[in-house]
Motif scaffolding. Structure first.
Motif, mmCIF file in Angstrom:
data_model
loop_
_atom_site.group_PDB
_atom_site.id
_atom_site.type_symbol
_atom_site.label_atom_id
_atom_site.label_comp_id
_atom_site.label_asym_id
_atom_site.label_seq_id
_atom_site.Cartn_x
_atom_site.Cartn_y
_atom_site.Cartn_z
ATOM 1 N N PHE A 36 0.842 -1.197 0.000
ATOM 2 C CA PHE A 36 0.000 0.000 0.000
ATOM 3 C C PHE A 36 0.881 1.251 0.000
ATOM 4 C CE2 PHE A 36 -2.318 3.016 2.951
ATOM 5 C CZ PHE A 36 -3.212 3.488 2.015
ATOM 6 N N LEU A 37 1.892 1.276 0.868
ATOM 7 C CA LEU A 37 2.767 2.439 0.966
ATOM 8 C C LEU A 37 3.630 2.611 -0.285
ATOM 9 C CD1 LEU A 37 3.790 2.201 4.719
ATOM 10 C CD2 LEU A 37 2.418 4.000 3.636
ATOM 11 N N ARG A 38 4.052 1.513 -0.892
ATOM 12 C CA ARG A 38 4.832 1.632 -2.124
ATOM 13 C C ARG A 38 4.020 2.318 -3.212
ATOM 14 N NH1 ARG A 38 7.328 -4.260 -1.474
ATOM 15 N NH2 ARG A 38 9.329 -3.718 -0.544
ATOM 16 N N GLY A 39 2.720 2.060 -3.210
ATOM 17 C CA GLY A 39 1.866 2.721 -4.186
ATOM 18 C C GLY A 39 1.689 4.204 -3.917
ATOM 19 N N LEU A 40 1.978 4.643 -2.671
ATOM 20 C CA LEU A 40 1.825 6.051 -2.305
ATOM 21 C C LEU A 40 3.133 6.825 -2.321
ATOM 22 C CD1 LEU A 40 -0.661 5.796 0.716
ATOM 23 C CD2 LEU A 40 -1.201 6.229 -1.682
ATOM 24 N N VAL A 62 8.589 4.971 5.741
ATOM 25 C CA VAL A 62 7.264 5.380 6.202
ATOM 26 C C VAL A 62 6.613 4.247 6.996
ATOM 27 C CG1 VAL A 62 4.961 6.107 5.472
ATOM 28 C CG2 VAL A 62 6.981 7.014 4.308
ATOM 29 N N ALA A 63 6.811 3.016 6.549
ATOM 30 C CA ALA A 63 6.263 1.868 7.277
ATOM 31 C C ALA A 63 6.856 1.776 8.677
ATOM 32 C CB ALA A 63 6.526 0.578 6.500
ATOM 33 N N SER A 64 8.139 2.050 8.801
ATOM 34 C CA SER A 64 8.773 2.018 10.120
ATOM 35 C C SER A 64 8.130 3.034 11.054
ATOM 36 C CB SER A 64 10.273 2.300 9.994
ATOM 37 O OG SER A 64 10.919 1.276 9.278
ATOM 38 N N ASP A 65 7.887 4.233 10.534
ATOM 39 C CA ASP A 65 7.221 5.263 11.343
ATOM 40 C C ASP A 65 5.818 4.818 11.736
ATOM 41 O OD1 ASP A 65 9.424 6.909 11.152
ATOM 42 O OD2 ASP A 65 8.618 8.119 9.506
ATOM 43 N N ALA A 66 5.115 4.210 10.776
ATOM 44 C CA ALA A 66 3.756 3.754 11.053
ATOM 45 C C ALA A 66 3.747 2.677 12.136
ATOM 46 C CB ALA A 66 3.103 3.230 9.773
ATOM 47 N N TRP A 67 4.672 1.734 12.062
ATOM 48 C CA TRP A 67 4.700 0.651 13.040
ATOM 49 C C TRP A 67 5.088 1.143 14.425
ATOM 50 C CZ3 TRP A 67 2.245 -3.647 13.106
ATOM 51 C CH2 TRP A 67 1.869 -4.244 11.900
ATOM 52 N N ILE A 91 -3.326 4.619 9.764
ATOM 53 C CA ILE A 91 -2.097 5.172 10.345
ATOM 54 C C ILE A 91 -1.015 5.301 9.269
ATOM 55 C CG2 ILE A 91 -0.175 4.642 11.916
ATOM 56 C CD1 ILE A 91 -2.277 3.474 13.838
ATOM 57 N N ALA A 92 -0.844 4.248 8.460
ATOM 58 C CA ALA A 92 0.167 4.271 7.412
ATOM 59 C C ALA A 92 -0.113 5.383 6.406
ATOM 60 C CB ALA A 92 0.221 2.920 6.708
ATOM 61 N N ARG A 93 -1.373 5.553 6.050
ATOM 62 C CA ARG A 93 -1.726 6.609 5.090
ATOM 63 C C ARG A 93 -1.395 7.980 5.665
ATOM 64 N NH1 ARG A 93 -6.432 9.849 4.264
ATOM 65 N NH2 ARG A 93 -6.539 10.575 2.095
ATOM 66 N N ASN A 94 -1.697 8.206 6.934
ATOM 67 C CA ASN A 94 -1.386 9.491 7.548
ATOM 68 C C ASN A 94 0.119 9.759 7.548
ATOM 69 O OD1 ASN A 94 -4.067 10.079 8.058
ATOM 70 N ND2 ASN A 94 -4.029 9.247 10.134
ATOM 71 N N ARG A 95 0.896 8.709 7.838
ATOM 72 C CA ARG A 95 2.356 8.879 7.824
ATOM 73 C C ARG A 95 2.847 9.163 6.399
ATOM 74 N NH1 ARG A 95 0.843 8.999 11.928
ATOM 75 N NH2 ARG A 95 1.067 11.152 11.236
ATOM 76 N N ALA A 96 2.221 8.531 5.413
ATOM 77 C CA ALA A 96 2.607 8.775 4.015
ATOM 78 C C ALA A 96 2.300 10.215 3.621
ATOM 79 C CB ALA A 96 1.875 7.802 3.095
ATOM 80 N N VAL A 113 -5.084 -4.229 -2.298
ATOM 81 C CA VAL A 113 -3.879 -4.610 -1.560
ATOM 82 C C VAL A 113 -4.190 -4.870 -0.093
ATOM 83 C CG1 VAL A 113 -1.547 -3.893 -0.890
ATOM 84 C CG2 VAL A 113 -2.409 -3.344 -3.165
ATOM 85 N N ILE A 114 -4.860 -3.914 0.554
ATOM 86 C CA ILE A 114 -5.229 -4.105 1.957
ATOM 87 C C ILE A 114 -6.445 -5.019 2.074
ATOM 88 C CG2 ILE A 114 -5.883 -2.938 4.101
ATOM 89 C CD1 ILE A 114 -3.031 -2.371 3.244
ATOM 90 N N GLY A 115 -7.319 -5.008 1.065
ATOM 91 C CA GLY A 115 -8.482 -5.892 1.067
ATOM 92 C C GLY A 115 -9.679 -5.367 1.826
ATOM 93 N N LEU A 116 -9.797 -4.032 1.942
ATOM 94 C CA LEU A 116 -10.919 -3.455 2.673
ATOM 95 C C LEU A 116 -12.164 -3.408 1.793
ATOM 96 C CD1 LEU A 116 -9.221 -0.427 4.473
ATOM 97 C CD2 LEU A 116 -9.390 -2.812 5.235
ATOM 98 N N ASP A 117 -13.330 -3.498 2.434
ATOM 99 C CA ASP A 117 -14.567 -3.310 1.675
ATOM 100 C C ASP A 117 -14.772 -1.814 1.448
ATOM 101 O OD1 ASP A 117 -15.808 -2.152 3.984
ATOM 102 O OD2 ASP A 117 -16.426 -4.139 4.667
ATOM 103 N N GLY A 118 -15.774 -1.483 0.622
ATOM 104 C CA GLY A 118 -15.960 -0.088 0.241
ATOM 105 C C GLY A 118 -16.247 0.837 1.407
ATOM 106 N N VAL A 119 -17.068 0.378 2.339
ATOM 107 C CA VAL A 119 -17.436 1.218 3.483
ATOM 108 C C VAL A 119 -16.223 1.484 4.371
ATOM 109 C CG1 VAL A 119 -18.832 1.329 5.578
ATOM 110 C CG2 VAL A 119 -19.847 0.483 3.459
ATOM 111 N N THR A 120 -15.438 0.437 4.631
ATOM 112 C CA THR A 120 -14.262 0.603 5.487
ATOM 113 C C THR A 120 -13.204 1.455 4.806
ATOM 114 O OG1 THR A 120 -14.703 -1.592 6.406
ATOM 115 C CG2 THR A 120 -12.560 -0.633 6.880
ATOM 116 N N ALA A 121 -12.989 1.238 3.503
ATOM 117 C CA ALA A 121 -12.033 2.060 2.765
ATOM 118 C C ALA A 121 -12.453 3.530 2.806
ATOM 119 C CB ALA A 121 -11.928 1.583 1.317
ATOM 120 N N ALA A 122 -13.747 3.791 2.689
ATOM 121 C CA ALA A 122 -14.244 5.164 2.750
ATOM 122 C C ALA A 122 -13.963 5.782 4.111
ATOM 123 C CB ALA A 122 -15.743 5.187 2.463
#
Length: 209
Positions: free
Chosen positions: A46-50, A58-63, A87-92, A154-163
């Motif tokens: 997910f982070l590589r795509g961002l 960025v993943a290290s910061d997220a973890w 969390i990862a998205r916010n760090r990205a 990649v993460i496998g979230l449904d539409g509601v959760t991704a939103a």
């Protein structure tokens, strides 16, 4: 179909993940390591795509944040995937702001009543290219489309959760994911014609579990 296979891969370890998270919250380091091994590969994709090559940093910061705040998490395995993705998205985003290279935003997303049924076409095609190829193609999408596709495939979230992760309406995320997948179909067509689509398919696009 491609989406069904992706959903199965995304959710197959959710029961195990939920148990590992619950034990990690009680201070079990082995359980935290297990949760990390389940979640980290797709999160890194997910982070590589961002953020591209900066994904590991960025993943290290997220973890670090995940480890610090895991006691506050409430939910099951699927919820933990969404929480860590947020969390990862916010760090990205923070990282891109620091670099002053945040991708250009797309136009305002239009809400749709439901996503057209042919989402499977691009998802099946993505499963026929290497993980590196797939992430490189997704990274070329407008940011909102890339995020929606990454969270769904990649993460496998449904539409509601991704939103919820993106802070948008489910219809807007469905629209962004659909448009992103349609763009990917156009990118993948020349690769298929040139024989550059490989069989090292990344069922790994969703990450090795």
């Amino acid at each position: 179909m491609g989406k069904e296979r992706g959903d199965r891969r995304a959710h197959v370890h959710d029961t195990e993940l939920g148990d590992a998270v619950a034990r990690a919250q009680q201070g079990d380091d082995t359980a935290f390591s297990r949760a990390y091994r389940i979640v980290h590969p797709p999160l890194l994709g997910f982070l590589r795509g961002l953020v591209g090559d900066d994904a590991e940093d960025v993943a290290s910061d997220a973890w670090l944040e995940i480890a610090r705040d895991i006691g506050r998490f409430r939910g099951d395995g699927a919820g933990f995937r969404a929480w860590t993705a947020s969390i990862a998205r916010n760090r990205a985003i923070d990282h891109l702001r620091r670099l002053k290279s945040r991708p250009r935003a797309t136009c305002l997303e239009h809400d749709l009543a439901e996503m057209p049924a042919r989402q499977d076409t691009a998802q099946e095609a993505l499963e026929a290219v290497s993980t590196q190829q797939a992430l490189a193609l997704i990274a070329r999408l407008p940011r909102q489309q890339a995020e929606a596709v990454l969270l769904r495939t990649v993460i496998g979230l449904d539409g509601v959760t991704a939103a919820r992760v993106l802070g948008k309406r489910p219809g807007a995320v469905r629209s962004a994911a659909h448009r992103g997948l349609k763009r990917l179909e156009k990118h993948l067509a020349p690769l298929r014609g040139q024989g550059r689509v490989t069989d090292s398919a990344p069922h790994a696009l969703g990450g090795a579990r």
